[in-house]
Scaffold this motif. Structure first.
Motif, short mmCIF file in Angstrom:
data_model
loop_
_atom_site.label_atom_id
_atom_site.label_comp_id
_atom_site.label_asym_id
_atom_site.label_seq_id
_atom_site.Cartn_x
_atom_site.Cartn_y
_atom_site.Cartn_z
N SER A 21 0.84 -1.11 -0.03
CA SER A 21 0.02 0.12 0.01
C SER A 21 0.93 1.26 -0.06
O SER A 21 1.87 1.31 0.54
CB SER A 21 -0.88 -0.12 1.31
OG SER A 21 -1.94 -1.00 1.31
N THR A 77 -4.64 6.31 -1.68
CA THR A 77 -4.04 4.78 -1.75
C THR A 77 -3.87 4.36 -3.04
O THR A 77 -4.97 4.20 -3.77
CB THR A 77 -4.41 4.28 -0.58
OG1 THR A 77 -4.55 5.17 0.74
CG2 THR A 77 -3.61 3.18 -0.31
N TYR A 79 -2.27 0.65 -4.50
CA TYR A 79 -1.94 -0.91 -4.14
C TYR A 79 -1.09 -1.38 -5.11
O TYR A 79 -1.35 -1.10 -6.25
CB TYR A 79 -3.24 -1.49 -3.48
CG TYR A 79 -4.09 -0.89 -2.43
CD1 TYR A 79 -4.98 -0.04 -3.16
CD2 TYR A 79 -3.83 -1.06 -1.15
CE1 TYR A 79 -5.97 0.57 -2.25
CE2 TYR A 79 -4.76 -0.15 -0.32
CZ TYR A 79 -5.45 0.51 -0.73
OH TYR A 79 -6.64 1.14 0.02
#
Length: 119
Positions: A21, A77, A79
């Motif tokens: 992440s 975010t 990933y």
């Protein structure tokens, strides 16, 4: 100033999975590019996977079909889901955000997270 913080690295056996992440301190919407690079000992940093401003994604040939990049704009975010890991995936993985400001390319990097794949 943009701050990127990676997490999720670790030690895993070959064939296993990890999810990295990257939390970003600003909106990841409408940046020029956002993605993951890696650097193994004695090697140059290389692109692993990235979103680019055209809306497409780029993957290194070595990870196609095994790694998937995704993003959550609401959480700022990005990933990296890594499946079927191989010992050659061992490296420090860095999150990158690239902006073009007044025609100048600016790159922001996280501190890196270590991924180690044992055989």
């Amino acid at each position: 100033q943009v701050r990127l913080v990676e997490s999720g690295g670790g030690l895993v056996q070959a064939g296993g999975s990890l999810r990295l992440s990257c939390a970003v301190s600003r909106s990841i919407f409408n940046v020029n590019a956002m993605g993951w690079y890696r650097q193994a000992p004695g090697k140059q940093r290389e692109l692993v996977a990235a979103f680019i401003s055209s809306g497409s994604t780029n993957y290194a040939d070595s990870v196609k079909g095994r790694f998937t990049i995704s993003g959550d704009n609401a959480k700022n975010t990005v990933y990296l889901q890594m499946n079927s890991l191989k010992p050659e995936d061992t490296a420090v993985y860095y999150c990158n955000l690239r902006r073009i400001v007044a025609g100048v390319e600016i790159n922001y990097w996280g501190q890196g997270t270590q991924v180690t794949v044992s055989s």
